[in-house]
Every structure is written in structure tokens, then in C-alpha cells.
Scaffold this active site. Structure first.
Site, short mmCIF file in Angstrom:
data_model
loop_
_atom_site.label_atom_id
_atom_site.label_comp_id
_atom_site.label_asym_id
_atom_site.label_seq_id
_atom_site.Cartn_x
_atom_site.Cartn_y
_atom_site.Cartn_z
N GLY A 1 0.80 -1.22 0.00
CA GLY A 1 0.00 0.00 0.00
C GLY A 1 0.83 1.27 0.00
O GLY A 1 2.03 1.23 -0.27
N HIS B 1 3.98 1.21 -8.25
CA HIS B 1 2.95 0.19 -8.08
C HIS B 1 1.97 0.21 -9.26
O HIS B 1 1.57 -0.84 -9.77
CB HIS B 1 2.13 0.45 -6.81
CG HIS B 1 2.92 0.40 -5.53
ND1 HIS B 1 3.09 1.50 -4.72
CD2 HIS B 1 3.57 -0.62 -4.91
CE1 HIS B 1 3.80 1.16 -3.66
NE2 HIS B 1 4.11 -0.12 -3.74
P1 AMP Z 1 5.89 -2.60 -1.78
O1 AMP Z 1 4.54 -1.98 -1.62
O2 AMP Z 1 7.01 -1.68 -1.47
O3 AMP Z 1 5.99 -3.94 -1.10
O4 AMP Z 1 6.05 -2.92 -3.34
C1 AMP Z 1 5.08 -3.68 -4.03
C2 AMP Z 1 5.62 -4.01 -5.42
O5 AMP Z 1 5.88 -2.80 -6.12
C3 AMP Z 1 6.95 -4.77 -5.38
O6 AMP Z 1 6.96 -5.73 -6.44
C4 AMP Z 1 7.96 -3.68 -5.61
O7 AMP Z 1 9.16 -4.15 -6.17
C5 AMP Z 1 7.22 -2.80 -6.59
N1 AMP Z 1 7.79 -1.45 -6.59
C6 AMP Z 1 8.04 -0.66 -5.51
N2 AMP Z 1 8.61 0.50 -5.90
C7 AMP Z 1 8.73 0.43 -7.26
C8 AMP Z 1 9.25 1.31 -8.26
N3 AMP Z 1 9.76 2.50 -7.94
N4 AMP Z 1 9.21 0.91 -9.54
C9 AMP Z 1 8.68 -0.32 -9.87
N5 AMP Z 1 8.18 -1.17 -8.98
C10 AMP Z 1 8.20 -0.82 -7.70
#
Ligand code: AMP
Length: 283
Positions: A31, A37
Site C-alpha cells: 500500500g 505500483h
Molecule cells: P511494496 O509496496 O514496497 O511492497 O512494493 C510492491 C511491489 O511494487 C513490489 O513488487 C515492488 O518491487 C514494486 N515497486 C516498488 N517500488 C517500485 C518502483 N519504484 N518501480 C517499480 N516497482 C516498484
């Protein structure tokens, strides 16, 4: 957009979707959504008839001294953003719905999680692979999107899917950055204006490594040195690690003959940030 909070209801919904012959793309998140995301969700939209996203701040991947309690949460705002994609189903369970009392089964990719972040966050990746395995069993997706921003996480999940024969395709997605190069992250919300300026040295350090690589350097230490010079020149930034390792195995290498990932973790104030870049020598 349907919001589901229990694993049983989600499984029921996924069974019905699969029975109707539709494919499911799944994007697990914690989130506090940003463009990174959303890029994963849009890719899901392109690939499958039904897009499911989860919002779950997973307690088992945080150590007691980490930021589980203060991790930013904004469920209503997240829902607004997901309606725009659009996402079809949001799975947003409470921790008690995910972890029954007495839960004691873990999923762990043992080798790929040894170095880099794994060396500094004991138990973190075990929490990640366990919750992602559970989410796969609950959402039953055909595709699951993961960002390269969390490179070691991506590799650990790819390993788990292969080792445990999960019947789905992992889709890696490039890191989305702010216009000035800062990798988007929910944790950027912790940064003051001054800290945000300092945080730019992570992407600047990777850019320095890229220049070194483009100039022909094939010793991983040369890339690390170039990145380190940028980070060391930044005041009030504490380097946790900088490494240039094989982009598949994440193991140390003597020479760059295959794609290499330069990975950085650093603390800016109280905030821990990570970033990475992959460089591939010509075949
Ligand atoms: P998180 O909410 O941080 O657990 O991330 C959820 C998903 O979004 C994971 O697969 C992350 O690697 C991806 N994600 C987070 N930040 C980025 C970004 N800047 N660019 C691409 N994907 C991202």
C-alpha cells in the site's frame, strides 16, 4: 472494484474467475501506492482479463526494530488510485486473517537471500517468500508482477516459484523513478526536503557506476568504487552496502562477463533506502 478481506472469500472469487476461463494478474503491495505500483497494475491490465492487487503490510517481514508500526498507510487514497487503473479486486486482509494462531510453517529461499539486504535484515526474506506463497495460494494468479526496485526480493520469489512449482508466470517490471532520478518508494514519505536531496545520491551513485561500465570497466570493484565515491561525498548518509554481483545468482564475481547488478542500501536519517541498476556486457 471489489474489496475482499478474508482468504476464504478471495479463494472463492478466484475459483469463479478461473472457472469462467479468465486469467488473473496479481500485484502484491504494502500500500501507500505510487506510480511504481501503478505501472505493475497497468501491466497486469494488459496481460489478463482480471487484475487483483493486495494491500497488506506484512508483519513477518519486519524485524522488531524496524518500521512496521509506522509504515505509511492510506487505504482510501490507494483505492482511488486503483480505481483509475482499473483494478478489479483488492485483497486487503488484517494480519490476524493471514496468520492463524500457532502458524509455524515458513517458505525460505536459502542461498539467494544470504547477501545484500538479506545479510542486514535477518528473517526479512523468509517473511516475504512466506507471505507471497500464501498470497499465491489465496489469489491463484496466472501472472504476478514484481518490481526490479526490490531486486533481491524478485530473485528470491523467482527461485521460490521454480523450486516449489508454482503454476504462474513472474513478470519483472523496471524501476519507476521521479524526474530527478530518485527511485519511487512508499518510504520516501519519511524523508524531509533536505533528506530527499541527499537521497538523490543513490541514483547518482548508480549513474557513476554506469559511466564506469560504459567506459569499459569489467572489474566489479571499479563499479563499486565509482558508486562509493558519490555516496561517501554525501553528508549524513550512512552506507549499509554497495555491491556489484551476478544479476542471476547474486553471488560475488571476479569479472563482469554476464549481466551484473550494482545494488545499494543506505540510511538517510532514520530512513533506509535501496536502489540498483543492471549492466549487461555485449554478448
Ligand atoms: P511494496 O509496496 O514496497 O511492497 O512494493 C510492491 C511491489 O511494487 C513490489 O513488487 C515492488 O518491487 C514494486 N515497486 C516498488 N517500488 C517500485 C518502483 N519504484 N518501480 C517499480 N516497482 C516498484
Amino acid at each position: 472494484m471489489k474489496i475482499i478481506t478474508t482468504p476464504a472469500e478471495m479463494q472463492c472469487r478466484s475459483d469463479a474467475i478461473r472457472r469462467s476461463g479468465k486469467r488473473i494478474a496479481f500485484i502484491p503491495t504494502m500500500g501507500f501506492l505510487h506510480e511504481g505500483h501503478l505501472s505493475l497494475m497497468r501491466e497486469g491490465r494488459r496481460r489478463a482479463e482480471v487484475v487483483v492487487a493486495s494491500i497488506f503490510v506484512n508483519p513477518t517481514q519486519f524485524a522488531p526494530n524496524e518500521d512496521f508500526g509506522r509504515y505509511p498507510r492510506a487505504f482510501e487514497r490507494d483505492c482511488e488510485m486503483m480505481r483509475e487503473v482499473p483494478v478489479d479486486v483488492v485483497f486487503a486482509p488484517q494480519p490476524e486473517a493471514m496468520y492463524a494462531e500457532g502458524a509455524q510453517t515458513w517458505v525460505e529461499a536459502t542461498e539467494i537471500t544470504q547477501g545484500l539486504c538479506g545479510a542486514h535484515r535477518p528473517g526479512h526474506f523468509r517473511g516475504v517468500t512466506t507471505v507471497v506463497a500464501k498470497l499465491f495460494n489465496i489469489v491463484k494468479p496466472h501472472y504476478a508482477m514484481f518490481g526490479e526496485k526490490d531486486f533481491q526480493q524478485l530473485r528470491a520469489i523467482q527461485r521460490m516459484v521454480k523450486d516449489l512449482d508454482f503454476d504462474l508466470e513472474i513478470v519483472p517490471m523496471p524501476t519507476v523513478r521521479e524526474a530527478d532520478g530518485l527511485a519511487m518508494s512508499s518510504r520516501n514519505a519519511y524523508l524531509s526536503a533536505e533528506e530527499r536531496r541527499r537521497a538523490l545520491s543513490l541514483s547518482a551513485a548508480l549513474e557513476a557506476a554506469r559511466r564506469e561500465f560504459a567506459a569499459g570497466a569489467r572489474d566489479p570493484r571499479a563499479l563499486v568504487r565509482a558508486a562509493c565515491a558519490v555516496l561517501s561525498a554525501t553528508s549524513e548518509l550512512r552506507i549499509e552496502y554497495i555491491e556489484a554481483v551476478d544479476s542471476e545468482s547474486l553471488k560475488r564475481i571476479e569479472r563482469i562477463e554476464l549481466p551484473v547488478v550494482v545494488a545499494i542500501a543506505a540510511h538517510v536519517g532514520k530512513t533506509r533506502l535501496i536502489d540498483n541498476a543492471v549492466f549487461a556486457p555485449a554478448a
